[in-house]
Design a protein around this motif. Structure first.
Motif, mmCIF file in Angstrom:
data_model
loop_
_atom_site.group_PDB
_atom_site.id
_atom_site.type_symbol
_atom_site.label_atom_id
_atom_site.label_comp_id
_atom_site.label_asym_id
_atom_site.label_seq_id
_atom_site.Cartn_x
_atom_site.Cartn_y
_atom_site.Cartn_z
ATOM 1 N N PHE A 1 0.896 -1.294 -0.018
ATOM 2 C CA PHE A 1 0.020 -0.133 0.253
ATOM 3 C C PHE A 1 0.923 1.196 0.144
ATOM 4 O O PHE A 1 2.049 1.336 0.702
ATOM 5 N N ALA A 2 0.435 2.180 -0.769
ATOM 6 C CA ALA A 2 1.334 3.597 -0.946
ATOM 7 C C ALA A 2 0.376 4.645 -0.961
ATOM 8 O O ALA A 2 0.153 5.439 -1.981
ATOM 9 N N PRO A 3 -0.131 5.112 0.016
ATOM 10 C CA PRO A 3 -1.222 6.129 0.152
ATOM 11 C C PRO A 3 -0.482 7.380 0.144
ATOM 12 O O PRO A 3 0.661 7.708 0.692
ATOM 13 N N GLU A 4 -1.057 8.456 -0.250
ATOM 14 C CA GLU A 4 -0.359 9.869 -0.580
ATOM 15 C C GLU A 4 -1.411 10.817 -0.233
ATOM 16 O O GLU A 4 -2.514 10.652 -0.244
ATOM 17 N N SER A 5 -1.130 12.055 0.239
ATOM 18 C CA SER A 5 -1.771 13.149 0.468
ATOM 19 C C SER A 5 -1.476 14.365 -0.407
ATOM 20 O O SER A 5 -0.471 14.477 -1.109
ATOM 21 N N ARG A 6 -2.305 15.189 -0.345
ATOM 22 C CA ARG A 6 -1.914 16.631 -0.921
ATOM 23 C C ARG A 6 -2.391 17.752 -0.196
ATOM 24 O O ARG A 6 -3.390 17.534 0.568
ATOM 25 N N ARG A 7 -1.893 18.812 -0.307
ATOM 26 C CA ARG A 7 -2.307 19.992 0.417
ATOM 27 C C ARG A 7 -2.359 21.236 -0.564
ATOM 28 O O ARG A 7 -1.031 21.578 -1.225
ATOM 29 N N GLY A 8 -3.317 21.694 -0.572
ATOM 30 C CA GLY A 8 -3.608 22.887 -1.962
ATOM 31 C C GLY A 8 -3.380 22.140 -3.176
ATOM 32 O O GLY A 8 -3.860 21.293 -3.468
ATOM 33 N N ALA A 9 -2.415 22.797 -3.633
ATOM 34 C CA ALA A 9 -2.155 22.472 -5.167
ATOM 35 C C ALA A 9 -0.714 21.602 -5.057
ATOM 36 O O ALA A 9 -0.252 21.119 -6.265
ATOM 37 N N GLY A 10 -0.210 21.286 -4.234
ATOM 38 C CA GLY A 10 1.321 20.532 -4.146
ATOM 39 C C GLY A 10 1.044 19.299 -3.301
ATOM 40 O O GLY A 10 -0.080 18.985 -2.659
ATOM 41 N N PRO A 11 2.073 18.555 -3.693
ATOM 42 C CA PRO A 11 1.805 17.062 -2.856
ATOM 43 C C PRO A 11 2.128 17.269 -1.145
ATOM 44 O O PRO A 11 2.860 18.198 -0.805
ATOM 45 N N GLY A 12 1.825 16.266 -0.787
ATOM 46 C CA GLY A 12 2.051 16.234 0.916
ATOM 47 C C GLY A 12 2.666 15.071 1.379
ATOM 48 O O GLY A 12 3.153 14.410 0.335
ATOM 49 N N PRO A 13 2.543 14.589 2.432
ATOM 50 C CA PRO A 13 3.185 13.610 3.020
ATOM 51 C C PRO A 13 2.788 12.099 2.510
ATOM 52 O O PRO A 13 1.515 11.996 1.985
ATOM 53 N N LYS A 14 3.545 11.186 2.197
ATOM 54 C CA LYS A 14 3.280 9.915 1.636
ATOM 55 C C LYS A 14 3.407 9.003 2.954
ATOM 56 O O LYS A 14 4.156 9.081 3.914
ATOM 57 N N SER A 15 3.129 7.567 2.505
ATOM 58 C CA SER A 15 3.316 6.497 3.648
ATOM 59 C C SER A 15 3.145 5.154 2.842
ATOM 60 O O SER A 15 2.813 5.316 1.800
ATOM 61 N N SER A 16 3.613 4.119 3.503
ATOM 62 C CA SER A 16 3.733 2.751 2.944
ATOM 63 C C SER A 16 3.773 1.691 3.707
ATOM 64 O O SER A 16 4.085 1.983 5.005
ATOM 65 N N CYS A 17 3.080 0.799 3.445
ATOM 66 C CA CYS A 17 2.989 -0.581 4.474
ATOM 67 C C CYS A 17 2.464 -1.747 3.465
ATOM 68 O O CYS A 17 2.192 -1.635 2.239
ATOM 69 N N ALA A 18 2.699 -3.007 4.062
ATOM 70 C CA ALA A 18 2.490 -4.118 3.464
ATOM 71 C C ALA A 18 1.491 -4.978 4.252
ATOM 72 O O ALA A 18 1.962 -5.106 5.331
ATOM 73 N N THR A 19 0.657 -5.962 3.686
ATOM 74 C CA THR A 19 -0.233 -6.979 4.275
ATOM 75 C C THR A 19 -0.010 -8.346 3.556
ATOM 76 O O THR A 19 -0.229 -8.238 2.451
ATOM 77 N N GLU A 20 0.323 -9.396 4.441
ATOM 78 C CA GLU A 20 0.341 -10.722 3.854
ATOM 79 C C GLU A 20 -0.923 -11.497 4.007
ATOM 80 O O GLU A 20 -1.476 -11.444 5.245
ATOM 81 N N VAL A 21 -1.730 -11.849 3.012
ATOM 82 C CA VAL A 21 -3.011 -12.527 3.056
ATOM 83 C C VAL A 21 -2.342 -13.932 2.754
ATOM 84 O O VAL A 21 -2.010 -14.438 1.885
#
Length: 212
Positions: free
Chosen positions: A72-92
């Motif tokens: 998983f690689a979710p990301e955020s935006r603030r106004g017109a620019g990029p914001g902080p990102k994060s990542s993690c993984a899950t095993e099924v």
């Protein structure tokens, strides 16, 4: 999966949004707040104001259609620019679940007559079962006539034993038929034991047949 966006500064952010790409093999079944799954395969939560020290939490429930590791690689935006990102993984992971059934086709049966037993296996789980073997113990009041099935089955060390099924896939099944002759009056008990790489101890099933 839940995402938390936090404003750690001392000024308000009037336009904070979140984007969560959905990995292949997962289907969102629940999306909180006003998140929308787009045509590009990502869930987007639209702009919202975030005051100093404020947080915004959103969640998604996924239904997997396959086993494996999902990144998983979710990301955020603030106004017109990029914001902080994060990542993690899950095993099924999957789990095997063997159903063992033993049924006598005729009951009761007269002494001198034959009775057939049907032994069925089914893997009801989501992972394969490997090296599956059966051992069938006949009571002293019965005499073996024939035995056949998914794998060869023959008498060895006082019991009927099947050759191993190397892999019993999820939802797959196997069947054997054992025909015996009733030699005397008895409440005869056919005992079947199953062993595999996954079973911590043998799975046992007993079928009773009244012989008169």
């Amino acid at each position: 999966m839940c995402l938390t966006l936090r404003n750690t500064g001392d000024g308000a952010e009037p336009k904070a949004s979140l984007r969560f790409p959905v990995p292949s093999g997962l289907t969102p079944s629940e999306i909180t707040a006003d998140g929308v799954l787009g045509a590009d395969g990502a869930i987007v939560w639209p702009d919202a104001a975030l005051e100093p020290g404020g947080t915004r939490e959103v969640c998604v429930v996924f239904q997997p259609s396959r086993l494996g590791t999902f990144a998983f690689a979710p990301e955020s935006r603030r106004g017109a620019g990029p914001g902080p990102k994060s990542s993690c993984a899950t095993e099924v992971k999957g789990l095997s679940a063997i159903l063992l059934e033993v049924v006598d086709v005729e009951d009761p049966v007269e002494v001198g007559q034959e009775v057939e037993y049907v032994i069925r296996l089914m893997n009801q789980g989501s992972a394969a079962e490997t090296s599956v073997r059966l051992a069938c113990t006949l009571p002293g009041s019965q005499e073996l006539v024939s035995a056949e099935g998914t794998t060869p089955i023959r008498m060895s060390d006082g019991a009927l034993r099947t050759e191993a099924i190397a892999t019993l896939a999820p939802k797959a099944s196997a069947e054997w038929k054992v025909r015996v002759k009733a030699t005397r009056e008895d409440d005869a008990r056919m005992v079947v034991e199953l062993t595999s790489d996954q079973s911590g101890q043998p799975i046992r099933e007993t079928e009773s047949t009244r012989q008169y």
